[in-house]
Enzyme design. Sequence first.
Site, PDB file in Angstrom:
ATOM      1  NE  ARG A 179      -0.958   0.306   5.027  1.00  0.00           N
ATOM      2  CZ  ARG A 179      -0.135   1.263   5.521  1.00  0.00           C
ATOM      3  NH1 ARG A 179       0.356   1.884   4.443  1.00  0.00           N
ATOM      4  NH2 ARG A 179       0.379   0.631   6.515  1.00  0.00           N
ATOM      5  CG  HIS A 238      -3.734   1.819   8.434  1.00  0.00           C
ATOM      6  ND1 HIS A 238      -3.620   0.452   8.387  1.00  0.00           N
ATOM      7  CD2 HIS A 238      -4.337   2.173   9.671  1.00  0.00           C
ATOM      8  CE1 HIS A 238      -4.914  -0.164   8.733  1.00  0.00           C
ATOM      9  NE2 HIS A 238      -5.328   0.152   9.561  1.00  0.00           N
ATOM     10  CE1 TYR A 280       3.924   2.769   8.432  1.00  0.00           C
ATOM     11  CE2 TYR A 280       2.407   4.351  10.445  1.00  0.00           C
ATOM     12  CZ  TYR A 280       2.054   3.299   8.592  1.00  0.00           C
ATOM     13  OH  TYR A 280       1.918   3.298   7.860  1.00  0.00           O
TER      14      TYR A 280
HETATM   15  C1  LIG Z   1      -9.171  -7.568  16.504  1.00  0.00           C
HETATM   16  C2  LIG Z   1      -8.560  -6.331  15.958  1.00  0.00           C
HETATM   17  N1  LIG Z   1      -8.029  -6.253  16.703  1.00  0.00           N
HETATM   18  C3  LIG Z   1      -7.292  -4.524  15.782  1.00  0.00           C
HETATM   19  C4  LIG Z   1      -7.484  -3.857  14.900  1.00  0.00           C
HETATM   20  C5  LIG Z   1      -7.025  -2.468  14.677  1.00  0.00           C
HETATM   21  N2  LIG Z   1      -7.050  -2.246  13.071  1.00  0.00           N
HETATM   22  C6  LIG Z   1      -7.464  -1.971  12.148  1.00  0.00           C
HETATM   23  S1  LIG Z   1      -6.252  -2.715  10.831  1.00  0.00           S
HETATM   24  C7  LIG Z   1      -4.887  -3.218  11.555  1.00  0.00           C
HETATM   25  C8  LIG Z   1      -3.952  -3.727  11.659  1.00  0.00           C
HETATM   26  C9  LIG Z   1      -3.913  -4.411   9.652  1.00  0.00           C
HETATM   27  O1  LIG Z   1      -3.137  -4.990   9.034  1.00  0.00           O
HETATM   28  P1  LIG Z   1      -3.677  -5.829   8.492  1.00  0.00           P
HETATM   29  O2  LIG Z   1      -3.958  -7.508   8.532  1.00  0.00           O
HETATM   30  O3  LIG Z   1      -1.740  -6.515   7.432  1.00  0.00           O
HETATM   31  O4  LIG Z   1      -4.547  -5.402   7.062  1.00  0.00           O
HETATM   32  P2  LIG Z   1      -4.779  -3.505   5.710  1.00  0.00           P
HETATM   33  O5  LIG Z   1      -4.564  -2.811   7.212  1.00  0.00           O
HETATM   34  O6  LIG Z   1      -2.188  -3.668   5.847  1.00  0.00           O
HETATM   35  O7  LIG Z   1      -5.125  -3.944   4.583  1.00  0.00           O
HETATM   36  C10 LIG Z   1      -5.751  -3.606  12.808  1.00  0.00           C
HETATM   37  C11 LIG Z   1      -4.645  -3.241  13.841  1.00  0.00           C
HETATM   38  C12 LIG Z   1      -9.211  -4.533  14.619  1.00  0.00           C
HETATM   39  N3  LIG Z   1      -9.756  -3.947  14.276  1.00  0.00           N
HETATM   40  N4  LIG Z   1      -9.415  -5.611  15.107  1.00  0.00           N
END
Ligand SMILES: Cc1ncc(C[n+]2csc(CCOP(=O)(O)OP(=O)(O)O)c2C)c(N)n1
Length: 354
Positions: free
Chosen positions: A256, A260, A269
């Site tokens: 990406r 985020h 970061y």
């Molecule tokens: C159960 C839960 N824990 C924490 C979060 C906060 N959170 C939102 S997105 C994210 C990271 C997700 O990373 P990834 O799976 O790599 O997906 P990307 O955002 O890179 O598409 C987190 C920790 C959440 N939404 N749900």
Amino acid sequence: MSTADPRGGSEPFRLIAPDGTSVGDTGVGLTPDELRELLRWMVLARRLDRECMALQRQGELTVYPPFEGQEASQVGSAFALDPDDFVFPSFRELAAALVRGVDPVQYLHYHRGTWHGGPYDPRATRFAPICVPTATQISHAVGYAMGLRLDGIDACAIAYFGDGSASEGDFHEAANMAAVFRSPAVLFCQNNGWAISVPTRSQTSGEIWRRAEGYGFPGVRVDGNDVLAVYHVTKDAVARARAGDGPTLIEAMTYRVGPHTTADDATRYREDAEVERWRALDPIDRYRTWLLANGQADAAFVSDCEADADARVAEIRAALVATESPPVEWMFDWTYAEPPAPLLRQRTEALGGA
Ligand SMILES: Cc1ncc(C[n+]2csc(CCOP(=O)(O)OP(=O)(O)O)c2C)c(N)n1
Ligand SMILES: [Mg+2]
């Protein structure tokens, strides 16, 4: 330019190199019109993604998670599905939603805060509501796919999730269950390098696609910026699912290039140089070059895609900003048959009562 994944590790399956030359058998069974359609979807997706960033900055969306850089992963995989297949997305799959025929205006109501999960009909579109709790949608997909099998329906389900979500217990539970019950599910991981500010190397010491073997089903790593390769491996996984051969884990190596979400400042970061390295691997530039070099499209087609995307996105913007807010009392409806007293008090306050 090197074709290796800049993060190192096992070389992903690839059909088109970053410079647009073929490095594998690109005869993946698509007609010339379908090959061009892939570019049209990716151009529209990027144009809409950038518009959504602007809409958020202008106060028209509350928060938005951009997917720029991930267009090939989403378009290639969604294009490989049949109409009856069911998609269980995370929160970053607007490009896949477009390909599935979800009305983007309805989808974006989630990000505008007008309606939970977007008011589109998940049954009609075969596209489940946006899922923010990371990785929970994977077991939904696996269970739904098991249901399809029990009902004798010839279809599969695909779960989209990120590299960070693959660290959640939900991923492991869903993968094990899918394997044991031979669920016709495709587990599609978009490894975009980051889970908010946590890099993939801090999430896992191994490679995500390899985990499938431990559960007892195939895993494949694919160049997620090569739309034809993504289409091909997803089509294979869907065929396996339909044939009763169970699940497949796909790890699409992508990136990406944006933050985020609009609430994130990625410069805190990660290094600009990393972003620039990935911009040079842009999925749209790569595929456009390949189409043109192979006589599958001409410059007029490319211009038409861009003009078409501009026009469609202008319509989406206009329809979105013209939408009235729903009545305030809707915020309190449909959860409780008998709302508790504190909620009733808040409802009265929100409606301007004492
Ligand atoms: C159960 C839960 N824990 C924490 C979060 C906060 N959170 C939102 S997105 C994210 C990271 C997700 O990373 P990834 O799976 O790599 O997906 P990307 O955002 O890179 O598409 C987190 C920790 C959440 N939404 N749900
Ligand atoms: Mg990620």
